[in-house]
Design an enzyme around this catalytic site. Structure first.
Site, PDB file in Angstrom:
ATOM      1  N   GLU A  74       0.845  -1.196   0.000  1.00  0.00           N
ATOM      2  CA  GLU A  74       0.000   0.000   0.000  1.00  0.00           C
ATOM      3  C   GLU A  74       0.878   1.242   0.000  1.00  0.00           C
ATOM      4  OE1 GLU A  74      -3.331   1.863   3.045  1.00  0.00           O
ATOM      5  OE2 GLU A  74      -3.325  -0.309   2.722  1.00  0.00           O
ATOM      6  N   ASP A  76       0.207   5.366   0.578  1.00  0.00           N
ATOM      7  CA  ASP A  76      -0.882   6.202   1.094  1.00  0.00           C
ATOM      8  C   ASP A  76      -0.602   7.694   1.066  1.00  0.00           C
ATOM      9  OD1 ASP A  76      -2.227   3.918   1.876  1.00  0.00           O
ATOM     10  OD2 ASP A  76      -1.692   4.092   3.983  1.00  0.00           O
ATOM     11  N   GLU A  78      -2.973  10.480   3.027  1.00  0.00           N
ATOM     12  CA  GLU A  78      -4.165  10.728   3.840  1.00  0.00           C
ATOM     13  C   GLU A  78      -4.138  12.193   4.266  1.00  0.00           C
ATOM     14  OE1 GLU A  78      -5.547   6.718   6.038  1.00  0.00           O
ATOM     15  OE2 GLU A  78      -3.700   7.579   6.825  1.00  0.00           O
TER      16      GLU A  78
END
Length: 221
Positions: A74, A76, A78
């Protein structure tokens, strides 16, 4: 935005303007999300996003690449909601073989709610780069030679969601979501993927395949 399917939120997620604009909304009843139709193994992903305006404390707008399963990879972005007047914080992380704990946070140097800005992930065999308006903010280098796992074998889809995380998102969870300000809405447009698509097995030769920081980028980071 025809490259994406809405996956959650009923009519809280919308594709508008003849497919040119996608919006996600959050209210007290539900979050919303979308994902890409294709999976990708390496490439450059660009998305223009306008984040939740006003008092967005407690909310998170997540934009990331991910595979599936207990040993997933993953990458990311955010965006942590804030009180009006505070700067937005970008929370980044990299998971490899199911293990993350590689968080780094950055304060955006502009108001990301007033206009669209471009958030990019460059992922090649040597490194992962996070860019904002083509300015690198983080580089995660491939250090497999010293035993650090690196995402390199699992194709990933692109995901985005807008959800409530007021147990940690804003000031460590001290500031809770003010539901009187709902619905909270983030907008997306001008998606670009210069990648290896596992759906087509096509390799588009491009600079992302060996992209690294130039001198300006090294000095900035």
């Amino acid at each position: 935005m025809s490259n994406f399917d809405i996956t959650w939120g009923d009519n809280r997620a919308k594709i508008l303007d003849g497919g040119q604009l996608l919006t996600l909304s959050l209210d007290e009843a539900s979050s919303s999300s979308f994902q890409s139709k294709n999976e990708y193994l390496f490439g450059r992903i660009d998305m223009q996003i306008k984040l939740v305006a006003g008092n967005s404390a407690g909310t998170i707008t997540a934009y990331y690449l991910s595979s599936q399963g207990p040993t997933h990879d993953e990458i990311d972005f955010e965006f942590l909601g804030n009180l009006s007047g505070d700067s937005y914080i970008v929370h980044t992380n990299v998971f490899s073989q199911g293990k993350g704990n590689r968080e780094q946070q950055f304060h955006l140097w502009f108001d990301p709610t007033k206009a669209f800005h471009t958030y990019s992930i460059v992922w090649n065999t040597q490194r992962i780069m996070f860019l904002v308006d083509n300015i690198p903010i983080r580089v995660f280098n491939n250090l497999e030679s010293i035993g650090v796992p690196f995402p390199k074998s699992q194709p990933m889809r692109i995901y985005s969601s807008l959800w409530n995380a007021d147990d940690w998102a804003t000031r460590g969870g001290l500031v809770k979501t003010d539901w009187t300000k709902a619905p909270f809405t983030a907008s997306y447009r001008n998606f670009k993927a210069n990648t290896v698509s596992t759906s087509t097995n096509s390799l588009q030769a491009s600079e992302w395949q060996d992209q690294a920081l130039d001198a300006t980028g090294r000095n900035r980071i």
